[in-house]
Design an enzyme around this catalytic site. Structure first.
Site, PDB file in Angstrom:
ATOM      1  N   ASP A 220     157.566  -1.606  62.307  1.00 31.13           N
ATOM      2  CA  ASP A 220     156.654  -0.737  63.052  1.00 31.13           C
ATOM      3  C   ASP A 220     155.205  -1.139  62.767  1.00 31.13           C
ATOM      4  O   ASP A 220     154.474  -0.443  62.075  1.00 31.13           O
ATOM      5  CB  ASP A 220     156.909   0.719  62.634  1.00 31.13           C
ATOM      6  CG  ASP A 220     155.981   1.713  63.308  1.00 31.13           C
ATOM      7  OD1 ASP A 220     155.591   1.466  64.459  1.00 31.13           O
ATOM      8  OD2 ASP A 220     155.657   2.736  62.673  1.00 31.13           O
TER       9      ASP A 220
ATOM     10  N   ASP B  60     146.589  -6.771  70.483  1.00 30.84           N
ATOM     11  CA  ASP B  60     145.570  -7.805  70.405  1.00 30.84           C
ATOM     12  C   ASP B  60     145.644  -8.626  71.689  1.00 30.84           C
ATOM     13  O   ASP B  60     146.392  -8.289  72.607  1.00 30.84           O
ATOM     14  CB  ASP B  60     145.805  -8.678  69.160  1.00 30.84           C
ATOM     15  CG  ASP B  60     144.510  -9.198  68.552  1.00 30.84           C
ATOM     16  OD1 ASP B  60     143.689  -9.764  69.323  1.00 30.84           O
ATOM     17  OD2 ASP B  60     144.307  -9.068  67.329  1.00 30.84           O
TER      18      ASP B  60
ATOM     19  N   LYS C 168     162.402   2.117  58.641  1.00 36.16           N
ATOM     20  CA  LYS C 168     161.175   1.773  59.356  1.00 36.16           C
ATOM     21  C   LYS C 168     160.123   1.330  58.345  1.00 36.16           C
ATOM     22  O   LYS C 168     159.792   2.072  57.420  1.00 36.16           O
ATOM     23  CB  LYS C 168     160.653   2.965  60.166  1.00 36.16           C
ATOM     24  CG  LYS C 168     159.391   2.633  60.955  1.00 36.16           C
ATOM     25  CD  LYS C 168     159.022   3.741  61.929  1.00 36.16           C
ATOM     26  CE  LYS C 168     158.358   4.913  61.257  1.00 36.16           C
ATOM     27  NZ  LYS C 168     156.960   4.579  60.824  1.00 36.16           N
TER      28      LYS C 168
ATOM     29  N   LYS D  41     153.043  -2.191  65.402  1.00 38.72           N
ATOM     30  CA  LYS D  41     152.232  -1.804  66.560  1.00 38.72           C
ATOM     31  C   LYS D  41     151.191  -2.861  66.926  1.00 38.72           C
ATOM     32  O   LYS D  41     149.996  -2.593  67.018  1.00 38.72           O
ATOM     33  CB  LYS D  41     151.540  -0.454  66.316  1.00 38.72           C
ATOM     34  CG  LYS D  41     152.481   0.711  66.030  1.00 38.72           C
ATOM     35  CD  LYS D  41     151.695   2.010  65.873  1.00 38.72           C
ATOM     36  CE  LYS D  41     152.589   3.198  65.625  1.00 38.72           C
ATOM     37  NZ  LYS D  41     153.187   3.200  64.278  1.00 38.72           N
TER      38      LYS D  41
ATOM     39  N   THR E 270     151.863  10.138  68.700  1.00 33.73           N
ATOM     40  CA  THR E 270     152.246  11.552  68.650  1.00 33.73           C
ATOM     41  C   THR E 270     151.194  12.414  67.973  1.00 33.73           C
ATOM     42  O   THR E 270     151.259  13.637  68.037  1.00 33.73           O
ATOM     43  CB  THR E 270     153.594  11.726  67.928  1.00 33.73           C
ATOM     44  OG1 THR E 270     153.558  11.035  66.667  1.00 33.73           O
ATOM     45  CG2 THR E 270     154.729  11.179  68.766  1.00 33.73           C
TER      46      THR E 270
ATOM     47  N   ARG F  29     158.378  12.092  56.995  1.00 31.78           N
ATOM     48  CA  ARG F  29     157.997  13.038  55.949  1.00 31.78           C
ATOM     49  C   ARG F  29     158.990  14.161  55.681  1.00 31.78           C
ATOM     50  O   ARG F  29     159.085  14.610  54.537  1.00 31.78           O
ATOM     51  CB  ARG F  29     156.603  13.612  56.275  1.00 31.78           C
ATOM     52  CG  ARG F  29     155.487  12.688  55.817  1.00 31.78           C
ATOM     53  CD  ARG F  29     154.144  13.097  56.364  1.00 31.78           C
ATOM     54  NE  ARG F  29     154.058  12.818  57.799  1.00 31.78           N
ATOM     55  CZ  ARG F  29     152.963  13.020  58.510  1.00 31.78           C
ATOM     56  NH1 ARG F  29     151.895  13.520  57.940  1.00 31.78           N
ATOM     57  NH2 ARG F  29     152.950  12.713  59.799  1.00 31.78           N
TER      58      ARG F  29
END
Length: 236
Positions: free
Chosen positions: A45, A50, A18, A47, A109, A209
């Site tokens: 990724d 607009d 990613k 996102k 999240t 992470r």
């Protein structure tokens, strides 16, 4: 270079890398090409959120980058923007099998019900996520990005073929290593273990992470793979 070195050590263990806005802002499309050359496909990724015309251009360009398998836009951009994104992907000139799957980001999240109220979104996150998932499906998207807590509700609402990509994954092994408290206080508010997410019906798990911040990322990835394998065996 740090991202590439980490990717080299993990290339045999993951199905996809990613690339988020941090790396893409620093290195641009060259990062996509360089990481894809290691073997795994790419989840771009970025996102996009607009006006429809701008998102059309962004999705068209993103779809053409090498190895991009998943690409996302913010579902809060609305049905018109999502339809424009789907049309841009479909008109990219790629054979259908090579076009990236297009996802709608529902509610981040990191946001809980209190955070939603602060920006004027009324009602529990779970209900808003399902509403956005339905809108994404109606607009022609292939799936959504949503927290582990909404997997079952989205599956009931959108069917078995609708992709559910799930961040906020915090492995069971972290609890065994005494990291449960750490997982609870980072910026992910709605989390689950790989076992829980697979049991509930996730298609893809996004795990950052717990691997990238581990003292030994390769060992952490292998431990998570063991947990995933165990969960899949239990489902069989």
């Amino acid at each position: 270079e740090p991202a590439f070195e980490l990717a080299q050590s993990l290339a045999s263990l993951v199905g996809m890398f990613k690339i988020n806005i941090h790396l893409f802002t620093a290195e641009g499309p060259a990062a996509v090409d360089k990481l894809h050359r290691l073997g795994p496909e790419i989840f771009l990724d970025l996102k996009f959120h607009d006006i429809p015309n701008t998102v059309t251009g962004a999705v068209s360009t993103g779809s053409s980058l090498p190895g991009v398998r998943l690409l996302n836009v913010h579902a809060l951009g609305g049905p018109k923007m999502m339809r424009a994104a789907a049309t841009a992907r479909d008109n990219s000139g790629l054979p259908k099998a090579q076009r990236p799957k297009l996802l709608g980001v529902t509610i981040l999240t990191s946001m809980d019900n209190a955070a939603l109220r602060a920006v004027g979104i009324v009602g529990p996150a779970s209900r808003r996520v399902v509403k956005l998932a339905r809108l994404a499906q109606q607009a022609g998207l292939d799936g959504v990005v949503a927290s582990p807590q909404e997997i079952r509700s989205i599956r009931r609402a959108c069917g078995k073929d609708f992709l559910i990509v799930v961040p906020g994954i915090r492995p069971e092994v972290g609890k065994k290593l005494g990291r449960a408290k750490k997982w609870k206080v980072d910026d992910q508010a709605r989390i689950a273990t790989p076992t829980e997410a697979i049991r509930d019906g996730a298609d893809y798990l996004v795990i950052g992470r717990p691997i990238t911040a581990a003292p030994d990322p390769e060992s952490a990835a292998r431990a998570i793979l063991d947990e995933i394998d165990s969960a899949l065996r239990d489902q069989a």
